[in-house]
Design a protein around this motif. Structure first.
Motif, PDB file in Angstrom:
ATOM      1  N   CYS A  57      29.928  42.610  31.942  1.00  0.00           N
ATOM      2  CA  CYS A  57      31.482  43.698  33.207  1.00  0.00           C
ATOM      3  C   CYS A  57      32.591  43.615  32.654  1.00  0.00           C
ATOM      4  CB  CYS A  57      31.485  42.641  34.183  1.00  0.00           C
ATOM      5  SG  CYS A  57      30.041  42.777  35.503  1.00  0.00           S
ATOM      6  N   ASP A  58      33.062  43.117  31.523  1.00  0.00           N
ATOM      7  CA  ASP A  58      34.407  42.710  31.197  1.00  0.00           C
ATOM      8  C   ASP A  58      34.417  44.115  30.719  1.00  0.00           C
ATOM      9  OD1 ASP A  58      35.679  40.778  32.422  1.00  0.00           O
ATOM     10  OD2 ASP A  58      35.578  39.554  30.686  1.00  0.00           O
TER      11      ASP A  58
ATOM     12  N   TYR B  59      34.507  47.561  32.231  1.00  0.00           N
ATOM     13  CA  TYR B  59      35.272  48.524  33.059  1.00  0.00           C
ATOM     14  C   TYR B  59      36.428  48.433  31.341  1.00  0.00           C
ATOM     15  CZ  TYR B  59      33.837  48.238  37.335  1.00  0.00           C
ATOM     16  OH  TYR B  59      32.295  47.748  38.545  1.00  0.00           O
TER      17      TYR B  59
ATOM     18  N   ASP C  68      37.876  52.339  31.297  1.00  0.00           N
ATOM     19  CA  ASP C  68      39.541  52.123  31.319  1.00  0.00           C
ATOM     20  C   ASP C  68      40.138  53.232  30.250  1.00  0.00           C
ATOM     21  OD1 ASP C  68      41.898  51.518  33.698  1.00  0.00           O
ATOM     22  OD2 ASP C  68      42.144  50.646  31.818  1.00  0.00           O
TER      23      ASP C  68
ATOM     24  N   ASP D   2      43.425  48.757  40.160  1.00  0.00           N
ATOM     25  CA  ASP D   2      43.247  47.480  39.463  1.00  0.00           C
ATOM     26  C   ASP D   2      41.855  46.596  39.596  1.00  0.00           C
ATOM     27  OD1 ASP D   2      43.156  44.630  39.210  1.00  0.00           O
ATOM     28  OD2 ASP D   2      44.462  43.413  40.305  1.00  0.00           O
TER      29      ASP D   2
ATOM     30  N   GLN E 277      39.473  44.503  38.184  1.00  0.00           N
ATOM     31  CA  GLN E 277      39.741  42.786  38.998  1.00  0.00           C
ATOM     32  C   GLN E 277      38.861  42.830  40.077  1.00  0.00           C
ATOM     33  OE1 GLN E 277      40.071  40.520  36.248  1.00  0.00           O
ATOM     34  NE2 GLN E 277      38.138  39.396  37.816  1.00  0.00           N
ATOM     35  N   GLY E 278      38.633  43.637  41.140  1.00  0.00           N
ATOM     36  CA  GLY E 278      37.826  43.698  42.143  1.00  0.00           C
ATOM     37  C   GLY E 278      36.202  43.981  42.180  1.00  0.00           C
ATOM     38  N   SER E 279      36.318  45.042  41.457  1.00  0.00           N
ATOM     39  CA  SER E 279      35.195  45.649  40.962  1.00  0.00           C
ATOM     40  C   SER E 279      34.276  45.013  39.749  1.00  0.00           C
ATOM     41  CB  SER E 279      35.423  47.355  40.878  1.00  0.00           C
ATOM     42  OG  SER E 279      36.289  47.940  41.776  1.00  0.00           O
ATOM     43  N   ARG E 280      34.668  44.452  38.887  1.00  0.00           N
ATOM     44  CA  ARG E 280      34.217  43.909  37.768  1.00  0.00           C
ATOM     45  C   ARG E 280      33.688  42.531  38.208  1.00  0.00           C
ATOM     46  NH1 ARG E 280      33.675  38.962  35.743  1.00  0.00           N
ATOM     47  NH2 ARG E 280      33.554  38.934  33.879  1.00  0.00           N
ATOM     48  N   ASP E 281      34.694  41.691  39.205  1.00  0.00           N
ATOM     49  CA  ASP E 281      34.213  40.449  39.838  1.00  0.00           C
ATOM     50  C   ASP E 281      32.956  41.225  40.659  1.00  0.00           C
ATOM     51  OD1 ASP E 281      35.844  39.400  38.615  1.00  0.00           O
ATOM     52  OD2 ASP E 281      36.832  38.862  40.391  1.00  0.00           O
TER      53      ASP E 281
END
Length: 129
Positions: free
Chosen positions: A21-22, A25, A29, A44, A46-50
């Motif tokens: 996932c890291d 994204y 990006d 941001d 982070q929410g999509s990644r989580d």
């Protein structure tokens, strides 16, 4: 030898899903060929990644974190607000292919995941072209 039965276990569990996932994204990006896909996401990531991490954890056969937190994924419904066509589908799949390669997922598992990812991404399409 341990007999692993889920994709989650076969690829290395939580640590590998997190790396995948890291990397997904980070690539989305940074790589210009994914510009349209990137534009569909908030600044941001982070929410999509989580959310992707939680979803993939369960989808791969590990803890069903997304369902526990948000209920049934209802993937198509959750993606309806976004105009998804062939271009967006192909960018998502290409980004995931690169991420899987870079985190070292076994080629045989990667091939099966690619088929599943493509079919799911294709199901998300909601616009012509």
């Amino acid at each position: 030898m341990e007999n692993t039965t889920t994709t989650y276990d076969q690829i290395g569990g939580e640590a590998t899903v997190g790396k995948l996932c890291d990397r997904f994204y980070a690539l989305m990006d940074a790589v210009p060929q994914f510009a349209e896909l990137r534009a569909m996401h908030p600044q941001d990531l982070q929410g999509s990644r989580d959310k992707l991490f939680m979803f993939l954890s369960g989808w791969f056969g590990g803890p069903d974190l997304f369902v526990e937190k948000f209920g049934h994924p209802r993937l198509r419904g959750r993606h309806m607000p976004f105009a998804i066509g062939i271009l967006e589908r192909d960018q998502w799949v290409a980004c995931m292919v690169l991420a899987m390669e870079e985190v070292g997922i076994d080629p045989a598992i990667r091939a099966k995941l690619l088929e599943n990812f493509f079919n799911t991404a294709d199901f998300m399409r909601n616009k012509e072209g």
